[in-house]
Design a protein around this motif. Structure first.
Motif, PDB file in Angstrom:
ATOM      1  N   GLY A  15      -3.346  10.045   1.729  1.00 40.43           N
ATOM      2  CA  GLY A  15      -2.419   9.005   1.300  1.00 40.43           C
ATOM      3  C   GLY A  15      -1.067   9.031   1.983  1.00 40.43           C
ATOM      4  N   GLN A  23       0.832  -1.198   0.000  1.00 41.61           N
ATOM      5  CA  GLN A  23       0.000   0.000   0.000  1.00 41.61           C
ATOM      6  C   GLN A  23       0.873   1.257   0.000  1.00 41.61           C
ATOM      7  OE1 GLN A  23      -2.749   0.099   3.306  1.00 41.61           O
ATOM      8  NE2 GLN A  23      -3.429   2.163   2.862  1.00 41.61           N
ATOM      9  N   ARG A  40      -2.470  14.974   7.714  1.00 41.91           N
ATOM     10  CA  ARG A  40      -3.757  14.562   7.170  1.00 41.91           C
ATOM     11  C   ARG A  40      -4.456  15.742   6.494  1.00 41.91           C
ATOM     12  NH1 ARG A  40      -6.001   9.792   8.701  1.00 41.91           N
ATOM     13  NH2 ARG A  40      -4.761   8.558  10.130  1.00 41.91           N
ATOM     14  N   GLY A  46      -8.290  12.366  -5.018  1.00 47.45           N
ATOM     15  CA  GLY A  46      -7.548  12.119  -3.786  1.00 47.45           C
ATOM     16  C   GLY A  46      -8.164  12.863  -2.620  1.00 47.45           C
ATOM     17  N   ASN A  87       1.233   3.790  -3.163  1.00 43.55           N
ATOM     18  CA  ASN A  87       0.865   5.192  -2.963  1.00 43.55           C
ATOM     19  C   ASN A  87       1.969   6.126  -3.454  1.00 43.55           C
ATOM     20  OD1 ASN A  87       1.137   7.707  -0.955  1.00 43.55           O
ATOM     21  ND2 ASN A  87      -1.017   7.285  -1.365  1.00 43.55           N
ATOM     22  N   THR A  92       2.255   5.853  -7.406  1.00 44.60           N
ATOM     23  CA  THR A  92       1.141   6.489  -8.122  1.00 44.60           C
ATOM     24  C   THR A  92       1.154   8.008  -7.929  1.00 44.60           C
ATOM     25  OG1 THR A  92      -0.418   5.998  -6.326  1.00 44.60           O
ATOM     26  CG2 THR A  92      -0.333   4.439  -8.173  1.00 44.60           C
ATOM     27  N   ASN A  93       1.570   8.488  -6.759  1.00 42.93           N
ATOM     28  CA  ASN A  93       1.720   9.937  -6.567  1.00 42.93           C
ATOM     29  C   ASN A  93       2.775  10.493  -7.526  1.00 42.93           C
ATOM     30  OD1 ASN A  93      -0.213  10.253  -4.591  1.00 42.93           O
ATOM     31  ND2 ASN A  93       1.231  10.551  -2.919  1.00 42.93           N
ATOM     32  N   ALA A 143       0.505   6.488   4.716  1.00 43.04           N
ATOM     33  CA  ALA A 143       1.768   5.825   4.371  1.00 43.04           C
ATOM     34  C   ALA A 143       2.801   6.034   5.475  1.00 43.04           C
ATOM     35  CB  ALA A 143       2.292   6.354   3.039  1.00 43.04           C
TER      36      ALA A 143
END
Length: 156
Positions: free
Chosen positions: A113, A43, A95, A109, A47, A50-51, A117
């Motif tokens: 993420g 995960q 956050r 989004g 993350n 893909t970011n 992470a």
């Protein structure tokens, strides 16, 4: 980890090619074993990758590689994307924080993420760091301890 990261690149290759981005994994000279929850580690890696693709323009280069020191194995994702301004860098793991609110809304989004992470990395005894230069790109590094975690034991 070599096989794990190779598969991550393979899974994301079509999306990268759709943006004419070069996504690659530089295989490490030896086999690296990381102690942790495979799904959660996946995960985090996904993350970060893909970011890198999402916030890099067409023709960008995204490279995944492993390094190590005495204590950690370090998996880095380096991109030639838009980078992050120096004043935003300390806050990217908060956050709901978004560097560019308008662009983030358009790209989707939630702003969670990287915060998630970071929490996953810390729960594995590691850390997540970012180095960036605005306009030149970003390197995100996942630090995994080499030593297996000591499991908490209770008296029976």
């Amino acid at each position: 980890m070599n096989e794990f990261l190779y598969l991550t690149v393979k899974q994301n290759k079509i999306h990268a090619e759709g943006k004419h981005q070069q996504l690659s994994f530089e295989s490490y000279e030896k086999d690296v074993v990381i102690h942790g929850d495979r799904d959660r580690v996946g995960q985090v890696v996904n993350n970060i990758v893909t970011n890198a693709m999402k916030y890099s323009l067409e023709q960008a280069s995204i490279k995944i590689y492993i390094t190590e020191d005495d204590i950690y194995y370090k998996i880095s994702v380096k991109d030639t994307g838009m980078g992050i301004a120096r004043e935003d860098l300390p806050r990217i793991f908060e956050r709901f924080y978004r560097v560019d609110k308008a662009r983030s809304r358009a790209m989707g989004g939630t702003g969670l993420g990287l915060a998630i992470a970071k929490e996953i990395m810390e729960s594995h005894g590691g850390k997540l760091t970012a180095e960036s230069e605005y306009g030149k790109g970003t390197t995100m590094t996942m630090w995994f301890p080499k030593k297996p975690p000591e499991l908490p034991c209770k008296e029976v």
